[in-house]
Design an enzyme around this catalytic site. Structure first.
Site, PDB file in Angstrom:
ATOM      1  N   CYS A   1      -1.863  -3.089   2.714  1.00 18.66           N
ATOM      2  CA  CYS A   1      -2.886  -4.073   2.783  1.00 18.66           C
ATOM      3  C   CYS A   1      -3.596  -3.806   3.444  1.00 18.66           C
ATOM      4  O   CYS A   1      -3.733  -3.149   5.242  1.00 18.66           O
ATOM      5  CB  CYS A   1      -2.181  -5.421   3.550  1.00 18.66           C
ATOM      6  SG  CYS A   1      -0.785  -6.276   2.936  1.00 18.66           S
TER       7      CYS A   1
ATOM      8  N   ARG B   1      -5.705   2.434   0.709  1.00 20.32           N
ATOM      9  CA  ARG B   1      -4.425   2.489   1.397  1.00 20.32           C
ATOM     10  C   ARG B   1      -3.252   1.487   0.070  1.00 20.32           C
ATOM     11  O   ARG B   1      -2.086   1.765   0.092  1.00 20.32           O
ATOM     12  CB  ARG B   1      -4.754   1.708   2.292  1.00 20.32           C
ATOM     13  CG  ARG B   1      -5.315   1.558   3.240  1.00 20.32           C
ATOM     14  CD  ARG B   1      -5.736   0.495   3.742  1.00 20.32           C
ATOM     15  NE  ARG B   1      -4.919   0.122   4.990  1.00 20.32           N
ATOM     16  CZ  ARG B   1      -4.499   0.340   6.221  1.00 20.32           C
ATOM     17  NH1 ARG B   1      -5.024   1.153   6.823  1.00 20.32           N
ATOM     18  NH2 ARG B   1      -3.427  -0.207   6.782  1.00 20.32           N
TER      19      ARG B   1
ATOM     20  N   TRP C   1      -1.041  -5.069  -0.641  1.00 17.13           N
ATOM     21  CA  TRP C   1       0.286  -4.905  -1.704  1.00 17.13           C
ATOM     22  C   TRP C   1       1.169  -5.644  -1.478  1.00 17.13           C
ATOM     23  O   TRP C   1       1.905  -6.033   0.078  1.00 17.13           O
ATOM     24  CB  TRP C   1       0.369  -3.024  -0.698  1.00 17.13           C
ATOM     25  CG  TRP C   1       1.576  -2.597  -1.414  1.00 17.13           C
ATOM     26  CD1 TRP C   1       1.278  -1.610  -2.702  1.00 17.13           C
ATOM     27  CD2 TRP C   1       2.603  -2.337  -0.815  1.00 17.13           C
ATOM     28  NE1 TRP C   1       1.958  -0.333  -2.973  1.00 17.13           N
ATOM     29  CE2 TRP C   1       3.424  -1.038  -1.700  1.00 17.13           C
ATOM     30  CE3 TRP C   1       3.978  -2.910  -0.077  1.00 17.13           C
ATOM     31  CZ2 TRP C   1       4.480  -1.054  -1.745  1.00 17.13           C
ATOM     32  CZ3 TRP C   1       4.590  -2.255   0.005  1.00 17.13           C
ATOM     33  CH2 TRP C   1       5.495  -1.403  -0.857  1.00 17.13           C
TER      34      TRP C   1
ATOM     35  N   ASN D   1      -1.976  -7.756   7.122  1.00 16.97           N
ATOM     36  CA  ASN D   1      -1.192  -7.105   6.655  1.00 16.97           C
ATOM     37  C   ASN D   1      -0.162  -6.906   7.892  1.00 16.97           C
ATOM     38  O   ASN D   1       0.133  -6.844   9.078  1.00 16.97           O
ATOM     39  CB  ASN D   1      -2.155  -6.008   7.375  1.00 16.97           C
ATOM     40  CG  ASN D   1      -1.547  -4.505   7.350  1.00 16.97           C
ATOM     41  OD1 ASN D   1      -0.333  -4.577   6.534  1.00 16.97           O
ATOM     42  ND2 ASN D   1      -2.461  -3.290   7.477  1.00 16.97           N
ATOM     43  N   GLY D   2       1.491  -6.713   6.996  1.00 19.98           N
ATOM     44  CA  GLY D   2       2.515  -7.085   7.527  1.00 19.98           C
ATOM     45  C   GLY D   2       3.464  -7.555   6.712  1.00 19.98           C
ATOM     46  O   GLY D   2       3.665  -8.021   5.906  1.00 19.98           O
TER      47      GLY D   2
ATOM     48  N   GLU E   1      10.329  18.112  -2.479  1.00 20.21           N
ATOM     49  CA  GLU E   1       9.068  17.669  -2.439  1.00 20.21           C
ATOM     50  C   GLU E   1       8.657  17.923  -3.441  1.00 20.21           C
ATOM     51  O   GLU E   1       7.650  16.789  -4.489  1.00 20.21           O
ATOM     52  CB  GLU E   1       8.013  18.497  -0.986  1.00 20.21           C
ATOM     53  CG  GLU E   1       6.535  18.873  -1.335  1.00 20.21           C
ATOM     54  CD  GLU E   1       6.208  17.308  -1.442  1.00 20.21           C
ATOM     55  OE1 GLU E   1       6.894  16.598  -0.740  1.00 20.21           O
ATOM     56  OE2 GLU E   1       4.909  16.984  -1.403  1.00 20.21           O
TER      57      GLU E   1
ATOM     58  N   LYS F   1       6.903  15.250  -5.821  1.00 19.01           N
ATOM     59  CA  LYS F   1       5.449  14.615  -6.000  1.00 19.01           C
ATOM     60  C   LYS F   1       5.328  14.014  -7.606  1.00 19.01           C
ATOM     61  O   LYS F   1       4.207  13.457  -8.196  1.00 19.01           O
ATOM     62  CB  LYS F   1       4.405  16.279  -6.653  1.00 19.01           C
ATOM     63  CG  LYS F   1       4.212  16.718  -5.201  1.00 19.01           C
ATOM     64  CD  LYS F   1       2.749  16.440  -4.354  1.00 19.01           C
ATOM     65  CE  LYS F   1       3.533  14.680  -3.696  1.00 19.01           C
ATOM     66  NZ  LYS F   1       3.508  14.817  -2.210  1.00 19.01           N
TER      67      LYS F   1
ATOM     68  N   GLU G   1       6.366  11.240  -8.086  1.00 18.77           N
ATOM     69  CA  GLU G   1       5.848   9.136  -7.897  1.00 18.77           C
ATOM     70  C   GLU G   1       4.513   8.844  -8.476  1.00 18.77           C
ATOM     71  O   GLU G   1       3.873   8.197  -8.749  1.00 18.77           O
ATOM     72  CB  GLU G   1       5.521   9.677  -6.433  1.00 18.77           C
ATOM     73  CG  GLU G   1       4.204  10.827  -5.794  1.00 18.77           C
ATOM     74  CD  GLU G   1       4.090  10.866  -4.101  1.00 18.77           C
ATOM     75  OE1 GLU G   1       4.046   9.677  -3.573  1.00 18.77           O
ATOM     76  OE2 GLU G   1       3.597  11.889  -3.551  1.00 18.77           O
TER      77      GLU G   1
ATOM     78  N   HIS H   1      28.203  21.953  -7.723  1.00 17.39           N
ATOM     79  CA  HIS H   1      29.285  20.554  -7.121  1.00 17.39           C
ATOM     80  C   HIS H   1      28.982  19.387  -7.920  1.00 17.39           C
ATOM     81  O   HIS H   1      29.377  18.413  -6.740  1.00 17.39           O
ATOM     82  CB  HIS H   1      28.935  20.242  -5.755  1.00 17.39           C
ATOM     83  CG  HIS H   1      29.451  21.864  -5.089  1.00 17.39           C
ATOM     84  ND1 HIS H   1      31.062  22.010  -4.722  1.00 17.39           N
ATOM     85  CD2 HIS H   1      28.698  22.905  -3.789  1.00 17.39           C
ATOM     86  CE1 HIS H   1      30.519  23.686  -3.959  1.00 17.39           C
ATOM     87  NE2 HIS H   1      29.912  23.576  -3.682  1.00 17.39           N
TER      88      HIS H   1
ATOM     89  N   LYS I   1      -0.614   4.211   0.525  1.00 19.74           N
ATOM     90  CA  LYS I   1      -1.551   5.821   0.975  1.00 19.74           C
ATOM     91  C   LYS I   1      -0.531   5.682   2.181  1.00 19.74           C
ATOM     92  O   LYS I   1      -0.012   6.612   2.667  1.00 19.74           O
ATOM     93  CB  LYS I   1      -2.979   5.757   0.821  1.00 19.74           C
ATOM     94  CG  LYS I   1      -3.026   7.135   1.472  1.00 19.74           C
ATOM     95  CD  LYS I   1      -2.737   8.102   0.631  1.00 19.74           C
ATOM     96  CE  LYS I   1      -2.959   9.819   1.261  1.00 19.74           C
ATOM     97  NZ  LYS I   1      -2.006  10.854   0.969  1.00 19.74           N
TER      98      LYS I   1
HETATM   99  C1  AGP Z   1       3.639  11.430  -0.310  1.00 25.57           C
HETATM  100  O1  AGP Z   1       3.865  12.383  -1.920  1.00 25.57           O
HETATM  101  C2  AGP Z   1       3.643  10.039  -0.377  1.00 25.57           C
HETATM  102  N1  AGP Z   1       3.364   8.957  -0.914  1.00 25.57           N
HETATM  103  C3  AGP Z   1       4.542   9.390   0.926  1.00 25.57           C
HETATM  104  O2  AGP Z   1       6.269  10.388   1.020  1.00 25.57           O
HETATM  105  C4  AGP Z   1       4.407   9.398   2.500  1.00 25.57           C
HETATM  106  O3  AGP Z   1       4.821  11.277   2.259  1.00 25.57           O
HETATM  107  C5  AGP Z   1       5.030   9.316   3.780  1.00 25.57           C
HETATM  108  O4  AGP Z   1       5.116   7.434   3.266  1.00 25.57           O
HETATM  109  C6  AGP Z   1       4.796   9.307   4.399  1.00 25.57           C
HETATM  110  O5  AGP Z   1       3.745   8.853   5.289  1.00 25.57           O
HETATM  111  P1  AGP Z   1       2.493   9.527   5.890  1.00 25.57           P
HETATM  112  O6  AGP Z   1       2.706  11.220   5.926  1.00 25.57           O
HETATM  113  O7  AGP Z   1       1.646   8.784   6.157  1.00 25.57           O
HETATM  114  O8  AGP Z   1       3.127   8.811   7.236  1.00 25.57           O
END
Ligand code: AGP
Length: 608
Positions: free
Chosen positions: A2, A27, A74, A100-101, A481, A485, A488, A504, A603
């Protein structure tokens, strides 16, 4: 997540609020709305979906007046819909609020307010705030907001307007960011400095438990008890980075291509001969660092993966024991601290709620906190004892790319610095590694030139349903990672595993329909990786190998090969990240996904 904007002044309220909301768009959000006060009436416009929808509504039915609030939502409580979008209003449609929150005790408050005959029209937690302000209103909006926030549990930044006091916006911060912009004949507020910078460079950053009353010619700050307080005004000297996509179809692709220049910039800023310079916000003395007993890293998502790489670096280079924790676990697990640990928080946005809570947990235990942050003046950097900035520029794509490689870069140099302070590596070894670091930008460029080849491979696998990413040693976090990627932004299931762990359990999933991305550059675990790849091949897996230039063996066993230049093993996660990002990007783009704004994601994750 938000975003809040507020404006009081003489400019066109529609354009100012919309411009602010566009700046906050990155965001992440799923609905939006604005409100203003005109001739004693509240005017509200709300829409589901993209900001363009709100802009169209405003073109048709503009708001009037000189004061207003706006919001990108959001969804947390209640689906994305017009009804649940903010501003939320009270029963009489006289008070409007953006938030926001999360209000954790909203359910009991709602029950209480319903008993008092308040009528709720949304499924949000936010609406209780509007009704509470209404319930508490006794001729003074400021007092009623203060009384209201004293009843709220959770994290929030709110901005409130009321037809009874049409000259002011009352805002309060507790846990979610809020910045005030001071102008001439106008004043503003927003969740993010970037939304203010078209109007002013004079800002006041609010802290938790503080209230602001914004009028056109006057701004007053108060503490949680309503006592007038003085706040320091800051002049923002840096300019907001250019955030145009340029020739690229998506921000993510642009940001991937910026990585060569960002690492080069950081090489120039951080390496001064054989010394390191971690910038003006780095305040730890060499003596302090030389005595630290261990490091505890806490972060979320991609930043956590970078932190995991940090563990390998600190333990290998500096022989400093390092724990890595996901912030949402760290904050609730009552961690044990002995000796003299350094707590590190890693965050692109600098506003991630769980990471921030982890810092507060550490500070409550009197521990020193070093943060690695991209966004300047963010809450995490302000609450840490020292900050190393990532200098990656604004990252707009929800998928973190350039911030991630910059995080690894800073961790690498910090680990070398610690190794010097701890006498773990000799000067010539450190010099050698610094030389290697300086070669990284050119190596990134070479990989980027191969983007078309990676696109071709992505095309071949774009219909895959389940991907496995494997790596060992310092590239085990790279596998995590790579999987993150892909999932997401493409919505395709992917999982990351340490290659040695496959037998395992996870190897049961392997068939010809489950592509495996194996990260196998030249390293101390290279032979082990090849054995693991052979095991998967003999069970029918299709394997894409990311390996080192000139390696003929991987050509024999891999179905597709992506080469990266040879480099020092501990630097390889930076180079490996580039093809992983491109692979995920092309798969998502070829499947027509909204790459920069994937569904359900934000974001900046400002709620826990
Ligand atoms: C990364 O591609 C993500 N969208 C997400 O995991 C992000 O890294 C995570 O929310 C942490 O955010 P920050 O680095 O702003 O703390």
């Amino acid at each position: 997540m938000c975003g809040i904007v507020g404006y009081v002044g003489n400019k066109d309220i529609n354009s100012v609020l919309m411009a602010g909301l566009w700046k906050l768009e990155y965001r992440g959000y799923d609905s939006s709305g604005v409100a203003s006060i005109v001739n004693g009436d509240l005017e509200v416009r709300k829409v589901k979906g993209r900001l363009m929808n709100l802009q169209e509504i405003l073109a048709d039915k503009p708001l009037s007046g000189n004061l207003g609030i706006g919001h990108t939502r959001w969804a947390t409580h209640g689906e994305p819909s017009e009804q649940n979008a903010h501003p939320q209003v009270d029963c009489k449609n006289e008070i409007a609020i953006v938030h926001n929150g999360i209000i954790e005790n909203y359910y009991s408050l709602k029950e209480e307010l319903i008993k008092k005959k308040h009528v709720f029209r949304s499924d949000t937690d936010t609406e209780v705030i509007a009704h509470l302000v209404e319930e508490n209103y006794n001729g003074d909006l400021k007092e009623s907001v203060l009384k209201t926030v004293s009843r709220l549990k959770g994290s929030f930044a709110i901005a409130v307007i009321s037809v009874s006091e049409p000259d002011k916006i009352v805002a309060y911060r507790f846990g979610s960011p809020l910045i005030v912009g001071l102008g001439k004949d106008e004043n503003l507020l927003a969740s993010d400095i970037s939304a203010l910078m078209d109007h002013t460079r004079r800002v006041v950053i609010m802290s938790d438990g503080e209230m602001v009353v914004l009028k056109r010619e006057e701004v007053k700050f108060y503490d949680k008890d309503g006592k007038n307080i003085e706040k320091e005004e800051k002049k923002i000297k840096w300019s907001p980075a250019t955030i145009q996509k340029g020739k690229f179809p998506h921000y993510m692709l642009k940001e991937i291509h910026e990585q060569k220049d960002i690492i080069q910039k950081n090489v120039n800023l951080r390496i001064k001969g054989s010394e390191f310079d971690f910038g003006e916000n780095f305040h730890f003395s060499p003596q302090e660092l030389a005595h630290l007993s261990h490091i505890v890293i806490q972060a979320c998502g991609t930043s956590w993966h970078a932190g995991y790489i940090g563990k390998y670096l600190f333990e290998d280079f500096a022989r400093v024991r390092t724990e890595v924790d996901i912030s949402s676990e760290f904050r609730y697990r009552n961690p044990v601290f002995d000796g003299e640990p350094l707590v590190m928080a890693i965050s692109q946005s600098g506003e991630t709620a769980d990471t921030l809570a982890g810092i507060r947990e550490a500070k409550a235990k009197f521990l020193k906190v070093l943060s690695l942050v991209n966004v300047r003046e963010s809450t995490i950097s302000r609450e840490s004892d020292s900050t190393i900035y990532l200098n990656a520029g604004s990252e707009i794509g929800v998928a973190s790319t350039k911030a991630y490689t910059s995080q690894i870069f800073q961790l690498y140099l910090f680990a070398l610095y610690l190794s010097r302070l701890k006498w773990a590596l000799g000067s010539s070894e450190i010099e050698e590694k610094i030389k290697e670091v300086k070669g990284i930008p050119e190596k990134i460029e070479r990989i980027l030139k191969e983007a078309v080849k990676i696109k071709k491979i992505a095309k071949k696998y774009k219909d895959g349903k389940d991907f496995m990413f494997i790596g060992r040693g310092i590239n085990y976090p790279s596998a995590l990672e790579g999987a993150l990627k892909l999932k997401e932004i493409s919505y395709i299931h992917a999982t990351g595993y340490p290659a040695g762990e496959m037998k395992h359990g996870p190897i049961a999933l392997i068939s010809k329909d489950s592509p495996v991305v194996a990260i196998a550059p030249q390293s101390s675990v290279y032979e082990k990786m090849l054995n693991n790849i052979e095991e998967l091949k003999s069970r029918g897996a299709k394997v894409i190998i990311i390996g080192s230039e000139g390696d003929k063996r991987i050509k024999e066993i891999g179905d597709d090969i992506i080469y990266i230049p040879l480099c020092e093993e501990n630097l390889s996660p930076i180079l490996v990240a580039i093809p992983l990002q491109l692979f995920a990007y092309y798969i998502a783009a070829l499947n027509g996904r909204d790459v920069d704004r994937p569904r359900n994601l934000a974001k900046s994750v400002t709620v826990e």
